[in-house]
Design a protein around this motif. Structure first.
Motif, PDB file in Angstrom:
ATOM      1  N   THR A 108       0.825  -1.215   0.000  1.00 57.01           N
ATOM      2  CA  THR A 108       0.000   0.000   0.000  1.00 57.01           C
ATOM      3  C   THR A 108       0.854   1.258   0.000  1.00 57.01           C
ATOM      4  O   THR A 108       0.593   2.228  -0.729  1.00 57.01           O
ATOM      5  N   VAL A 109       1.887   1.218   0.850  1.00 57.63           N
ATOM      6  CA  VAL A 109       2.778   2.385   0.920  1.00 57.63           C
ATOM      7  C   VAL A 109       3.485   2.586  -0.414  1.00 57.63           C
ATOM      8  O   VAL A 109       3.614   3.718  -0.921  1.00 57.63           O
ATOM      9  N   ALA A 110       3.935   1.468  -1.027  1.00 61.05           N
ATOM     10  CA  ALA A 110       4.623   1.590  -2.324  1.00 61.05           C
ATOM     11  C   ALA A 110       3.678   2.128  -3.396  1.00 61.05           C
ATOM     12  O   ALA A 110       4.050   2.971  -4.215  1.00 61.05           O
ATOM     13  N   TYR A 111       2.437   1.613  -3.383  1.00 59.59           N
ATOM     14  CA  TYR A 111       1.471   2.064  -4.387  1.00 59.59           C
ATOM     15  C   TYR A 111       1.148   3.553  -4.216  1.00 59.59           C
ATOM     16  O   TYR A 111       1.067   4.316  -5.195  1.00 59.59           O
ATOM     17  N   ALA A 112       0.983   3.931  -2.942  1.00 65.07           N
ATOM     18  CA  ALA A 112       0.700   5.340  -2.669  1.00 65.07           C
ATOM     19  C   ALA A 112       1.870   6.204  -3.106  1.00 65.07           C
ATOM     20  O   ALA A 112       1.702   7.294  -3.662  1.00 65.07           O
ATOM     21  N   ALA A 113       3.088   5.691  -2.839  1.00 61.91           N
ATOM     22  CA  ALA A 113       4.263   6.459  -3.251  1.00 61.91           C
ATOM     23  C   ALA A 113       4.328   6.578  -4.761  1.00 61.91           C
ATOM     24  O   ALA A 113       4.670   7.634  -5.323  1.00 61.91           O
ATOM     25  N   ALA A 114       3.966   5.465  -5.471  1.00 61.53           N
ATOM     26  CA  ALA A 114       3.964   5.508  -6.941  1.00 61.53           C
ATOM     27  C   ALA A 114       2.953   6.513  -7.456  1.00 61.53           C
ATOM     28  O   ALA A 114       3.203   7.266  -8.410  1.00 61.53           O
ATOM     29  N   LEU A 115       1.770   6.525  -6.814  1.00 63.28           N
ATOM     30  CA  LEU A 115       0.754   7.502  -7.241  1.00 63.28           C
ATOM     31  C   LEU A 115       1.231   8.930  -7.038  1.00 63.28           C
ATOM     32  O   LEU A 115       1.007   9.818  -7.875  1.00 63.28           O
ATOM     33  N   VAL A 116       1.875   9.169  -5.913  1.00 60.29           N
ATOM     34  CA  VAL A 116       2.395  10.504  -5.638  1.00 60.29           C
ATOM     35  C   VAL A 116       3.428  10.887  -6.677  1.00 60.29           C
ATOM     36  O   VAL A 116       3.462  12.011  -7.203  1.00 60.29           O
ATOM     37  N   ILE A 117       4.315   9.913  -6.992  1.00 60.83           N
ATOM     38  CA  ILE A 117       5.365  10.189  -7.979  1.00 60.83           C
ATOM     39  C   ILE A 117       4.742  10.461  -9.348  1.00 60.83           C
ATOM     40  O   ILE A 117       5.130  11.392 -10.074  1.00 60.83           O
ATOM     41  N   GLU A 118       3.757   9.633  -9.744  1.00 62.67           N
ATOM     42  CA  GLU A 118       3.093   9.840 -11.025  1.00 62.67           C
ATOM     43  C   GLU A 118       2.424  11.200 -11.101  1.00 62.67           C
ATOM     44  O   GLU A 118       2.543  11.914 -12.094  1.00 62.67           O
ATOM     45  N   ALA A 119       1.671  11.551 -10.045  1.00 58.10           N
ATOM     46  CA  ALA A 119       0.973  12.832 -10.034  1.00 58.10           C
ATOM     47  C   ALA A 119       1.953  13.989 -10.097  1.00 58.10           C
ATOM     48  O   ALA A 119       1.733  14.991 -10.813  1.00 58.10           O
ATOM     49  N   ARG A 120       3.050  13.850  -9.331  1.00 54.79           N
ATOM     50  CA  ARG A 120       4.038  14.912  -9.327  1.00 54.79           C
ATOM     51  C   ARG A 120       4.699  15.056 -10.701  1.00 54.79           C
ATOM     52  O   ARG A 120       4.879  16.176 -11.209  1.00 54.79           O
ATOM     53  N   THR A 121       5.041  13.901 -11.274  1.00 52.87           N
ATOM     54  CA  THR A 121       5.675  13.931 -12.606  1.00 52.87           C
ATOM     55  C   THR A 121       4.723  14.523 -13.639  1.00 52.87           C
ATOM     56  O   THR A 121       5.108  15.368 -14.466  1.00 52.87           O
TER      57      THR A 121
END
Length: 727
Positions: free
Chosen positions: A32-45
């Motif tokens: 969950t933490v990894a997925y949330a981090a990926a979403l944050v990274i995607e949104a930021r990118t």
């Protein structure tokens, strides 16, 4: 070994399960933490890349972050734009993470240029400039052929050739348009011809209004189909010598025998004074060069008011010489009052001679010389001449003035004739030569010219001749009637008149067809016969035959049916010996209804054939202004609407809108209209191409007397001012 007891086994199993559950929970938390981090990274990118592209005004790229990957989609306007967008994203994220899904708009073939040629002709030679196709097409001129043909028009002068060529196919109408432009250049010695594939514009200067109209008719007749012709031909103002005006008030009313003005404002001032004096209608008043003073209109207005006050008088201006003749019914007291006021008010440049006509008491007839010009062209000279030398001179002059006519001289010698008799006879013969047929009477107290003419300016020209040749203080009368049947130009209908007559027939009776076919109904044959009778008398013109249907049926079927019906009408006219070389058949289908297609009456109205004049300046929208400029004195009385740039259908009723022509300075000019009733025994005035003659003066018996001596010497005319007849 004995097995563990059941309670121990349960406790051991619970610990294992708990450990497994704890491990699963930890794994799920990490995912969950990894997925949330990926979403944050995607949104930021996504945000950073999109903001950077917006700042660079690249709005055709769509950014989609997928984990560490950045996908770019969209269509770039060109390859350079795509490369720039990818590089910009690569400066923000690692290039290995970019997935380029951009497309590029396919490159389009370079369009062919607009071919055009400008041809300028002056006294110094011809200049050619423009862009031509390298391969002009079958039958069309090449660049070299055009230069050679243009050089042949002005031999002995140098041709300026600034033509260039491009290797692109020539438009279909390029060849006919270029050939027509060269033909126009050959006819017009002072002109600029701009040739394009779809339009030819001709700007030129003519010598007279008559020549201007002839050029316009000739060019319209030979203009190729499919090419719009724009004409801008101007005629300079004539030099009027002498500068003449004659205004008469008698039992028949107020009228001008001749009217000249130097400006539009001066003419308006003169006509306003004449209207106040009782003049009706719109008389012919020529604007020209040669006025002896800028105060011409002021002097003429004063003289006209004096004539109106006397009630029976005439005033004649010949340059600065003014002759006022009052009728025998004017009292001496009224005459003295008016003449005294006029002498005081006239500008210093003018010389006034005034005469009060006395009642005749003599019974013996005066010495006379008469000349008769018959309708067959025969000239008979009778009466008295001063000596044998004058008789020979008059006979020779008559044979030269009436070239081709049979001249019979039956005169006798009388040495007692008054001084100036030869001048009066020759001036009268020159004036008689201006009419188609008529007579001349020369006496010691008057020169009278009577006749019929095919030009509305003849009366004014005769007035100029007699006023200039007889001199100040001499009496003359002009009884000339205009006959439209003798006017060679008035009898030819203009394209606008032809189109109006055609639409007038169509407005009364439609061309009908067999239902759902292009076969013309038998009942429509009289309509086609009437149209053919009009068109065979018309000059060649560009006429569009438009076919229209109602909305029943398919759009494509209606389009094809309307085209076939228009072509059927064109063929039917051709079969009736109508010149259809400038006519085109166009089907509009149901696209242009004139009534509601929901009713049978509306559908019937929409099923129609229309005739639209093409390639000429529309004159229907221009309103004729009162007092506007008319044609020059001795030229072609007809006038035509200035060639403009837009084409419209003429009105169904040709009398609904008066025609206008362009004056020398480009303003719209109203044409003269006859308002006066004809004299007893004479035919009523006849309209000529929307232009009617002025009042009929054929019954005018009022004399026009100039002074016997001058009170104020007028200023001399400038030396070197060429005497030029009005066109």
């Amino acid at each position: 070994m004995s097995p563990l007891p059941l309670p121990q086994r349960i406790r051991q199993l619970s610990q294992t399960t708990l450990a497994l559950l704890a491990f699963l929970l930890a794994a799920m938390l990490m995912v969950t933490v990894a997925y949330a981090a990926a979403l944050v990274i995607e949104a930021r990118t996504d945000k950073v890349v999109t903001e950077r592209l917006v700042e660079a005004k690249i709005d055709w790229v769509t950014v989609q972050a997928d984990g560490l990957q950045v996908r770019l989609t969209g269509t770039a306007p060109n390859e350079a734009a795509r490369f720039r967008a990818v590089n910009m994203v690569g400066s923000l994220v690692d290039s290995s993470r970019i997935r380029d899904g951009l497309d590029v708009i396919p490159a389009q073939a370079i369009e062919a240029p607009d071919f055009s040629v400008q041809m300028l002709r002056t006294e110094d030679g011809i200049q050619l400039i423009g862009l031509m196709p390298e391969t002009p097409g079958e039958g069309a001129m090449t660049e070299l052929a055009l230069a050679e043909a243009a050089a042949a028009l002005t031999p002995g002068t140098e041709l300026t050739n600034m033509l260039e060529s491009a290797n692109y196919p020539a438009p279909e109408t390029w060849g006919p348009a270029l050939a027509f432009g060269l033909e126009a250049l050959e006819r017009l010695e002072r002109s600029k011809v701009s040739v394009g594939a779809s339009q030819v514009k001709v700007t030129a200067i003519s010598d007279s209004e008559a020549q201007k109209r002839r050029f316009e008719n000739e060019l319209r007749a030979i203009a190729p189909a499919g090419v719009q012709l724009v004409l801008d031909i101007s005629a300079p103002r004539p030099v009027i010598t002498p500068f003449t005006l004659r205004f008469v008030v008698d039992a028949e009313g107020a009228r001008f025998d001749s009217c000249s003005a130097d400006t539009e404002r001066a003419r308006s001032q003169i006509l306003s004074a004449a209207t106040t004096a009782g003049l009706s209608g719109r008389p012919l008043c020529t604007i020209g060069l040669g006025t002896p003073t800028p105060r011409w209109a002021e002097a003429v207005s004063l003289a006209i008011r004096a004539v109106a006050e006397l009630g029976s008088a005439s005033v004649t201006f010949s340059d600065a010489d003014v002759t006022l003749l009052a009728g025998s019914d004017v009292s001496q007291a009224a005459f003295d009052k008016v003449v005294g006021e006029l002498e005081t008010s006239l500008p210093d440049a003018f010389s006034l001679t005034s005469t009060l006509e006395q009642k005749e008491t003599a019974t013996q007839g005066p010495a006379e010389f008469t000349a008769t010009l018959s309708e067959a062209g025969d000239v008979i000279l009778r009466g008295r001449l001063t000596d044998e030398m004058q008789r020979e001179a008059v006979d020779a002059y008559a044979r030269a003035a009436f070239e081709g006519a049979g001249v019979l001289t039956a005169t006798r010698v009388d040495a007692t004739l008054p001084d100036g008799w030869p001048v009066r006879v020759l001036a009268g013969l020159e004036a008689l030569a201006e009419v188609d047929h008529g007579s001349l009477l020369v006496r010691a107290d008057t020169v009278e010219v009577t006749g019929v003419t095919g030009s509305q300016e003849t009366r004014g020209r005769i007035t100029q001749i007699l006023s200039g040749k007889l001199g100040q203080g001499q009496t003359f009368q002009v009884n000339v009637r205009y006959d439209e049947a003798l006017d060679p130009i008035a009898s030819i209908p203009t394209p606008e008149e032809c189109a109006a007559d055609v639409n007038g027939v169509i407005a009364q009776t439609k061309i009908t067809f067999t239902p759902a076919s292009a076969e013309i109904a038998t009942s429509a044959r009289p309509v086609l016969d009437a149209l053919a009778a009009i068109l065979v008398e018309c000059p060649p013109m560009q006429l569009e035959i438009g076919g229209h249907t109602d909305s029943q049926g398919s759009e494509g079927g209606n389009q094809a049916l309307s085209q076939a019906r228009a072509e059927a009408v064109l063929v039917a006219l051709q079969g009736r010996r109508v010149d259809t070389s400038g006519m085109t058949a166009v089907g509009f289908g149901e696209a242009t209804p004139i009534a509601d297609n929901e009713s049978e009456e509306g559908r019937e109205a929409n099923r129609r054939i229309e005739f639209v004049l093409k390639g000429v300046q529309a004159a229907a929208g221009a309103a004729a202004s009162a007092g506007a400029e008319a044609a020059p004195v001795a030229g072609d009385p007809g006038a035509e609407a200035a060639d403009g740039t837009e084409t419209v259908a003429p009105p169904a009723n040709p009398a609904a809108a008066p025609e206008t022509e362009a004056g020398p300075d480009g303003e719209p000019v109203a044409e003269t209209v006859a308002d006066a009733a004809p004299a007893d025994g004479e035919a009523a005035p006849v309209a000529v191409a929307a232009t009617a003659e002025g009042p009929d003066f054929s019954g005018d018996t009022s004399p026009s007397v100039a002074p016997t001596e001058k009170t104020i010497r007028p200023l001399p005319r400038p030396e070197g001012l060429a005497s030029q007849e009005s066109p």
